[in-house]
Design an enzyme around this catalytic site. Structure first.
Site, PDB file in Angstrom:
ATOM      1  CG  HIS A   1      41.590  40.319  50.307  1.00  0.00           C
ATOM      2  ND1 HIS A   1      41.397  39.924  48.998  1.00  0.00           N
ATOM      3  CD2 HIS A   1      42.517  41.305  50.264  1.00  0.00           C
ATOM      4  CE1 HIS A   1      42.184  40.639  48.201  1.00  0.00           C
ATOM      5  NE2 HIS A   1      42.885  41.485  48.943  1.00  0.00           N
TER       6      HIS A   1
ATOM      7  CG  ASN B   1      47.225  41.641  50.281  1.00  0.00           C
ATOM      8  OD1 ASN B   1      47.684  40.947  51.181  1.00  0.00           O
ATOM      9  ND2 ASN B   1      46.466  41.144  49.325  1.00  0.00           N
TER      10      ASN B   1
ATOM     11  CB  VAL C   1      43.001  47.682  43.937  1.00  0.00           C
ATOM     12  CG1 VAL C   1      42.057  48.859  43.746  1.00  0.00           C
ATOM     13  CG2 VAL C   1      42.784  46.644  42.834  1.00  0.00           C
TER      14      VAL C   1
ATOM     15  CG  ASP D   1      38.619  39.151  44.731  1.00  0.00           C
ATOM     16  OD1 ASP D   1      39.334  39.875  45.442  1.00  0.00           O
ATOM     17  OD2 ASP D   1      38.955  38.772  43.584  1.00  0.00           O
TER      18      ASP D   1
ATOM     19  CG  HIS E   1      41.243  45.934  48.979  1.00  0.00           C
ATOM     20  ND1 HIS E   1      42.051  46.900  48.435  1.00  0.00           N
ATOM     21  CD2 HIS E   1      41.837  44.745  48.711  1.00  0.00           C
ATOM     22  CE1 HIS E   1      43.089  46.313  47.843  1.00  0.00           C
ATOM     23  NE2 HIS E   1      42.989  45.012  48.008  1.00  0.00           N
TER      24      HIS E   1
HETATM   25  P1  AMP Z   1      44.956  43.274  46.449  1.00  0.00           P
HETATM   26  O1  AMP Z   1      45.926  42.408  45.722  1.00  0.00           O
HETATM   27  O2  AMP Z   1      44.969  43.070  47.930  1.00  0.00           O
HETATM   28  O3  AMP Z   1      45.112  44.738  46.068  1.00  0.00           O
HETATM   29  O4  AMP Z   1      43.520  42.800  46.007  1.00  0.00           O
HETATM   30  C1  AMP Z   1      42.819  43.327  44.935  1.00  0.00           C
HETATM   31  C2  AMP Z   1      41.681  42.380  44.690  1.00  0.00           C
HETATM   32  O5  AMP Z   1      40.724  43.028  43.901  1.00  0.00           O
HETATM   33  C3  AMP Z   1      42.078  41.101  43.954  1.00  0.00           C
HETATM   34  O6  AMP Z   1      41.738  39.980  44.761  1.00  0.00           O
HETATM   35  C4  AMP Z   1      41.248  41.154  42.673  1.00  0.00           C
HETATM   36  O7  AMP Z   1      40.796  39.904  42.242  1.00  0.00           O
HETATM   37  C5  AMP Z   1      40.113  42.077  43.077  1.00  0.00           C
HETATM   38  N1  AMP Z   1      39.482  42.809  41.992  1.00  0.00           N
HETATM   39  C6  AMP Z   1      40.081  43.545  41.026  1.00  0.00           C
HETATM   40  N2  AMP Z   1      39.166  44.102  40.220  1.00  0.00           N
HETATM   41  C7  AMP Z   1      37.949  43.720  40.684  1.00  0.00           C
HETATM   42  C8  AMP Z   1      36.604  43.960  40.276  1.00  0.00           C
HETATM   43  N3  AMP Z   1      36.314  44.725  39.217  1.00  0.00           N
HETATM   44  N4  AMP Z   1      35.604  43.390  40.989  1.00  0.00           N
HETATM   45  C9  AMP Z   1      35.881  42.617  42.059  1.00  0.00           C
HETATM   46  N5  AMP Z   1      37.127  42.363  42.500  1.00  0.00           N
HETATM   47  C10 AMP Z   1      38.152  42.888  41.824  1.00  0.00           C
END
Ligand code: AMP
Length: 113
Positions: A101, A86, A95, A29, A99
Site C-alpha cells: 500500500h 499487511n 487479499v 485502491d 501488495h
Molecule cells: P489488505 O487488507 O492489505 O489485504 O488490502 C487489500 C486492499 O485491496 C484493500 O485496501 C481494498 O480496498 C483493496 N481492493 C480490494 N479489491 C480491489 C479492487 N477490485 N480494486 C482495487 N483495490 C481493491
C-alpha cells in the site's frame, strides 16, 4: 491461488492502473484511506511476504523502488508517504496476493490501529 488481484493483472476486471511493467502492476485502491492510496503488486502470485522466497529478493526490491517512483510522480515524495504490507490475519491482510500500500497526501497517524 487466483485472487481478485490476478484478475486485475490478467485484465479480466478493470482497475485504475497507474503503472505497469513486466514484473509489477500498480493501481488505485478501490477504498482509499488517504488522498493517494495505490497498491503495488507483483505479477508473480506470491501470497504474502512471509511466503516470499530468496529468489524473490530482486522482485521485492523492485516493488519498493517502484512505489517510491510512483510517490514521486504523485507529488507526495517531498511531503512524505507510508508503505504498508499487511501479512496474515492479525496484519489485516484481506487479499492473499502480496501488495504494497502506498499512502499519502495527508499526515498519517502512528501507531496504526
Ligand atoms: P489488505 O487488507 O492489505 O489485504 O488490502 C487489500 C486492499 O485491496 C484493500 O485496501 C481494498 O480496498 C483493496 N481492493 C480490494 N479489491 C480491489 C479492487 N477490485 N480494486 C482495487 N483495490 C481493491
Amino acid at each position: 491461488m487466483a485472487t481478485i488481484f490476478s484478475k486485475i493483472i490478467n485484465k479480466e476486471i478493470p482497475a485504475d492502473i497507474v503503472y505497469e511493467d513486466d514484473r509489477c502492476l500498480a493501481f488505485k485502491d478501490i477504498s482509499p484511506q488517504a488522498p493517494t492510496h495505490i497498491l503495488i503488486i507483483p505479477k508473480k502470485a506470491i501470497e504474502r511476504v512471509a511466503l516470499a522466497q530468496t529468489e524473490d529478493e530482486g522482485l521485492l526490491g523492485h516493488l519498493l523502488l517502484t512505489a517510491a517512483q510512483i510517490a514521486k510522480k504523485a507529488g507526495i515524495s517531498e511531503t512524505g508517504f507510508r508503505l504498508v504490507i499487511n501479512n496474515g490475519k492479525n496484519g489485516g491482510e484481506a487479499v492473499p496476493h502480496l501488495h504494497v500500500h502506498l499512502l499519502g497526501g495527508r499526515a498519517l497517524t502512528w501507531p496504526p490501529g
